[in-house]
Design a protein around this motif. Structure first.
Motif, mmCIF file in Angstrom:
data_model
loop_
_atom_site.group_PDB
_atom_site.id
_atom_site.type_symbol
_atom_site.label_atom_id
_atom_site.label_comp_id
_atom_site.label_asym_id
_atom_site.label_seq_id
_atom_site.Cartn_x
_atom_site.Cartn_y
_atom_site.Cartn_z
ATOM 1 N N ALA A 1 -7.152 -32.293 30.372
ATOM 2 C CA ALA A 1 -8.131 -33.332 30.699
ATOM 3 C C ALA A 1 -9.526 -32.992 30.178
ATOM 4 O O ALA A 1 -10.306 -33.879 29.835
ATOM 5 N N LYS A 2 -9.835 -31.705 30.116
ATOM 6 C CA LYS A 2 -11.176 -31.257 29.700
ATOM 7 C C LYS A 2 -11.050 -30.214 28.586
ATOM 8 O O LYS A 2 -11.331 -29.019 28.778
ATOM 9 N N PRO A 3 -10.656 -30.620 27.402
ATOM 10 C CA PRO A 3 -10.450 -29.643 26.321
ATOM 11 C C PRO A 3 -11.710 -28.882 25.944
ATOM 12 O O PRO A 3 -11.627 -27.744 25.452
ATOM 13 N N LEU A 4 -12.890 -29.476 26.159
ATOM 14 C CA LEU A 4 -14.128 -28.774 25.828
ATOM 15 C C LEU A 4 -14.436 -27.638 26.808
ATOM 16 O O LEU A 4 -15.365 -26.855 26.584
ATOM 17 N N TRP A 5 -13.666 -27.566 27.888
ATOM 18 C CA TRP A 5 -13.845 -26.497 28.857
ATOM 19 C C TRP A 5 -13.097 -25.219 28.459
ATOM 20 O O TRP A 5 -13.182 -24.208 29.136
ATOM 21 N N ARG A 6 -12.380 -25.254 27.363
ATOM 22 C CA ARG A 6 -11.564 -24.116 26.977
ATOM 23 C C ARG A 6 -12.413 -22.902 26.586
ATOM 24 O O ARG A 6 -13.389 -23.031 25.869
ATOM 25 N N ALA A 7 -12.017 -21.732 27.076
ATOM 26 C CA ALA A 7 -12.598 -20.483 26.586
ATOM 27 C C ALA A 7 -11.949 -20.177 25.244
ATOM 28 O O ALA A 7 -10.728 -20.286 25.103
ATOM 29 N N ILE A 8 -12.745 -19.796 24.275
ATOM 30 C CA ILE A 8 -12.249 -19.560 22.922
ATOM 31 C C ILE A 8 -12.447 -18.088 22.554
ATOM 32 O O ILE A 8 -13.524 -17.522 22.774
ATOM 33 N N ASP A 9 -11.420 -17.491 21.977
ATOM 34 C CA ASP A 9 -11.508 -16.079 21.622
ATOM 35 C C ASP A 9 -11.977 -15.875 20.178
ATOM 36 O O ASP A 9 -12.273 -16.849 19.461
ATOM 37 N N HIS A 10 -12.014 -14.645 19.746
ATOM 38 C CA HIS A 10 -12.528 -14.292 18.414
ATOM 39 C C HIS A 10 -11.630 -14.807 17.292
ATOM 40 O O HIS A 10 -12.036 -14.811 16.130
#
Length: 363
Positions: free
Chosen positions: A129-138
């Motif tokens: 529902a909130k893809p912009l909330w994803r933590a993104i790794d290196h």
């Protein structure tokens, strides 16, 4: 004989009188436990805690992307008011009523913190529902560590969401405390490579990009400081609502907690942003337990020692510590002037009922 030896030890240490006034806690969860699934189960759990001298219950209220209590915040944000397993009743209200009747305090444990799901490759319904909330790794991928998928703990919108759940519980329940653990406030040290966090870093570093090495010491420090500020915000927000509600955290041991999850909890203690810190001193032999305990005590000033409460492993999967080992861990705590402990987790009481009946004074 073992129980007599422990009783004598406590007597000679001169702490018997204060023992009954200190905190004996337990974590109560919905995983591998049915204690919360019925009013009868709650009555039994509270009765057992009373019989075993336990006076603080840390009960799970947030895991696998769901609240375990009916939440208007979750309903408005994600259209799912409560974990389906608990849809028919408000067990948190039931537990508080029953526990308070017996003089036992209840803390709302936000177990999953900034983790959105467990073993869901896409992060579960929250990140769908909130893809912009994803933590993104290196590597530019969703942060996943030890089976847990993560939201971006540096994103103000994500922080506000977690804080709104905490505020909801403090406002709506006669709760005695709230607790974060090794996922609140936290993010794996692989996180921080999302667009928002990179932009924030660049603003503070003359346009430079974050180091590609996620274990870079300065990069670790910068992210940890951001989470420090959220710990402060949680504490101040809760106290503004009700100064009597305790704010506790149960992080991993230090410095591993900072290196792996950006949790610089000694600062939280030093700055007064927690009422108690309960590190997970989960070890499988007394030599390792004592070494870990004493190493972590080194990060706490003498004036703050009373805030330090070891988390003691009572059961995990098929592991159950022996009675001798339990005795040794409690003796070790007392040896270093620590009068308190919190056990993980409630189901382990079933394996050692006589130990707890004979060890702790009753309420």
């Amino acid at each position: 004989m073992k129980h007599l030896q422990l009783a004598l030890l406590l007597f000679f240490l001169g702490i018997t009188a204060v023992f009954s006034q200190s905190q004996k806690g337990v974590w109560l969860t919905n995983v591998r436990s049915e204690a919360l699934d019925s009013r009868e189960g709650i009555e039994t759990a509270v009765s057992n805690c009373k019989a075993y001298g336990i006076d603080h219950i840390y009960v799970v209220v947030w895991n696998r992307g769901h609240t375990l209590y009916p939440s208007e915040v979750m309903q408005e944000t994600f259209g799912v008011k409560v974990m389906p397993r608990f849809a028919e009743r408000d067990f948190l209200k039931e537990l508080i009523t029953v526990a308070h009747r017996e003089g036992i305090k209840v803390h709302a444990w936000f177990e999953f913190g900034f983790s959105s799901s467990y073993k869901k490759e896409d992060g579960g319904h929250i990140l769908r529902a909130k893809p912009l909330w994803r933590a993104i790794d290196h590597k530019g991928e969703l942060v996943s560590k030890n089976g847990f998928q993560w939201m971006n703990a540096f994103d103000p919108e994500v922080q506000d969401f977690l804080l709104s759940l905490i505020v909801e519980v403090v406002n709506n329940y006669d709760i005695d405390g709230i607790q974060g653990d090794d996922r609140l406030p936290a993010n794996p040290s692989t996180a921080g490579y999302d667009a928002y966090t990179i932009s924030l870093y660049q603003k503070e570093h003359a346009g430079a990009l974050p180091p590609s090495d996620y274990k870079d010491a300065a990069w670790i420090d910068w992210r940890a400081r951001k989470l420090d500020l959220f710990a402060k915000k949680v504490y101040e927000t809760v106290k503004a609502i009700d100064s009597n509600v305790l704010v506790t955290m149960a992080p991993s041991i230090f410095p591993w907690s900072k290196e792996e999850y950006l949790q610089n909890w000694p600062r939280w203690v030093k700055e007064g942003w927690v009422d108690a810190i309960i590190p997970q001193v989960y070890r499988y032999d007394i030599k390792s337990y004592e070494a870990t305990l004493t190493a972590n005590l080194e990060f706490i000033s003498k004036k703050d020692r009373e805030k330090f409460i070891p988390g003691v492993l009572l059961k995990v999967d098929d592991y159950i510590p022996s009675e001798d080992f339990l005795t040794q861990m409690i003796q070790t705590n007392r040896k270093y002037g620590i009068l308190d402990e919190v056990f993980f987790y409630y189901e382990g009481f079933k394996d050692h009922p006589l130990f707890f009946k004979n060890t702790y004074p009753k309420l």
